[in-house]
Design an enzyme around this catalytic site. Structure first.
Site, PDB file in Angstrom:
ATOM      1  N   LYS A  94       0.082  -5.846   1.831  1.00  0.00           N
ATOM      2  CA  LYS A  94      -0.824  -6.626   2.283  1.00  0.00           C
ATOM      3  C   LYS A  94      -0.643  -7.981   2.059  1.00  0.00           C
ATOM      4  O   LYS A  94      -0.076  -8.401   0.970  1.00  0.00           O
ATOM      5  CB  LYS A  94      -2.344  -6.009   1.892  1.00  0.00           C
ATOM      6  CG  LYS A  94      -3.477  -6.479   2.755  1.00  0.00           C
ATOM      7  CD  LYS A  94      -3.380  -5.485   3.941  1.00  0.00           C
ATOM      8  CE  LYS A  94      -4.782  -5.845   4.715  1.00  0.00           C
ATOM      9  NZ  LYS A  94      -4.841  -5.209   5.955  1.00  0.00           N
ATOM     10  N   ALA A  95      -1.331  -8.838   2.918  1.00  0.00           N
ATOM     11  CA  ALA A  95      -1.113 -10.367   2.438  1.00  0.00           C
ATOM     12  C   ALA A  95      -2.599 -10.902   2.549  1.00  0.00           C
ATOM     13  O   ALA A  95      -3.491 -10.483   3.623  1.00  0.00           O
ATOM     14  CB  ALA A  95      -0.312 -10.932   3.344  1.00  0.00           C
TER      15      ALA A  95
END
Length: 103
Positions: A94-95
């Site tokens: 995830k970012a």
């Protein structure tokens, strides 16, 4: 049910980021900064045992970097389990982008 506890400032004082990564079994965390554009982001790869990390990006107004770090670690870990239970040969990542999407 998987127990998740939020890291506090005291936890990180006594347990640096690599220690927090070990606690949540993260493989890699990347901190991004671009002064020219004001970009501040954190990318987390939780687990790639089943394959490359799959996840999305969240842009949010976080109160501080610790809040963003907690969020990206929690979200990337969740993607590992979501991909696994869906039968995908993909890991979790995830970012988070620290900022206001309206700006």
């Amino acid at each position: 049910m998987i127990e998740t506890r939020k890291l506090s400032a005291e936890d990180l004082k006594n347990n640096p980021v690599i220690g927090a990564m070990g606690e949540y079994d993260h493989e890699q965390i990347l901190f991004c900064n671009d002064n020219a554009t004001g970009l501040k982001a954190i990318i987390a790869m939780h687990n790639t045992t089943l394959g490359p990390a799959l996840g999305g990006t969240r842009m949010w107004v976080y109160n501080n970097e610790l809040e963003a770090l907690n969020d990206v670690m929690r979200l990337s870990r969740g993607m590992t389990y979501k991909n696994s239970i869906s039968g995908l040969n993909l890991g979790g990542g995830k970012a988070v982008i620290i900022g206001d999407s309206k700006k």
